[in-house]
Design an enzyme around this catalytic site. Sequence first.
Site, PDB file in Angstrom:
ATOM      1  N   ASP A  43       3.637   1.884  -3.785  1.00 24.62           N
ATOM      2  CA  ASP A  43       4.404   2.978  -3.200  1.00 24.62           C
ATOM      3  C   ASP A  43       3.429   4.032  -2.711  1.00 24.62           C
ATOM      4  OD1 ASP A  43       6.376   4.654  -2.373  1.00 24.62           O
ATOM      5  OD2 ASP A  43       7.344   4.876  -4.324  1.00 24.62           O
ATOM      6  N   ALA A  44       2.870   3.784  -1.509  1.00 28.42           N
ATOM      7  CA  ALA A  44       1.844   4.652  -0.945  1.00 28.42           C
ATOM      8  C   ALA A  44       2.382   5.544   0.165  1.00 28.42           C
ATOM      9  CB  ALA A  44       0.688   3.811  -0.401  1.00 28.42           C
ATOM     10  N   LYS A  45       3.519   5.174   0.768  1.00 30.03           N
ATOM     11  CA  LYS A  45       4.165   5.938   1.845  1.00 30.03           C
ATOM     12  C   LYS A  45       3.167   6.341   2.914  1.00 30.03           C
ATOM     13  CE  LYS A  45       7.930   7.752  -1.036  1.00 30.03           C
ATOM     14  NZ  LYS A  45       7.529   7.218  -2.360  1.00 30.03           N
ATOM     15  N   ARG A  46       2.373   5.405   3.380  1.00 27.71           N
ATOM     16  CA  ARG A  46       1.377   5.713   4.396  1.00 27.71           C
ATOM     17  C   ARG A  46       2.018   5.782   5.784  1.00 27.71           C
ATOM     18  NH1 ARG A  46      -1.036   7.268   0.347  1.00 27.71           N
ATOM     19  NH2 ARG A  46      -3.119   6.577  -0.214  1.00 27.71           N
TER      20      ARG A  46
END
Length: 269
Positions: free
Chosen positions: A93-96
């Site tokens: 869950d990095a939401k890049r």
Amino acid sequence: MTGFGSRLRAAMAQRGPLCLGIDPHPELLTAWGLPVSADGLAKFSDICVEAFAGFAIVKPQVAFFEAYGSAGFAVLERVIGGLSANGVLVLSDAKRGDIGSTMAAYAQAWAGDSPLASDAVTASPYLGFGSLQPLLDVAAKNGRGVFVLAATSNPEGAGVQRAMTGDRTIAQSIVDDVAALNAGADGSVGVVIGATLSEVPDLSRLGGPALLPGVGAQGGRPEALAGLGGAQPGTLLPAVSRDVLKAGPDVVALRSAGERMRDAVAYLA
């Protein structure tokens, strides 16, 4: 190469439609009797990796590892490797989200061949859906998945996500763009939809998974998810973190809490 969509469907059918989170909040470290440090982070993570073996997919929240700098990223690499060794799919869950060469670099980090590369990664399309293309391309090449933020549960998101573009909300346009990618493919691109939302986009033609964070402690009810947004059976993936993690640090208690939640959403399979 078996694509992520096919691997996820198989894992959900065999191990249940639940995504467990590894969210090492400082408050949880303290509650578990661990120091708020890289050493505490490592111990917390080791317990979770052991407890969550046997589940379909696990989502480490990258921010809580990144907070400890290089030592935190080293722990995250170990978490990714440990879960994978146990046959668990890893959703980082990095939401890049960025543009051009910067997005291409993120793509190599999370969907390429780096030590951080995971089965799937979350991404933000709010610099324009087309900005995600480098990540989508690298993920497809390597049989990995991408979960695109569409309709999130934070109040601040509504002003953008519910704004209209033509006759659709922005959130619906993102879901529709993902659906177009999945047409004729194995459904390796999913969306993120807040489980606590009262209004959600139409998911009936998504053709891929919908990750539903916010189940449990944040107010999403496991029994109220069936058919959310008109989603097809077997595509909804509830995500739970704090409601399970509060059962730690005992491995058996943590695993049992996860199993109870998995039983509660098993009807979605």
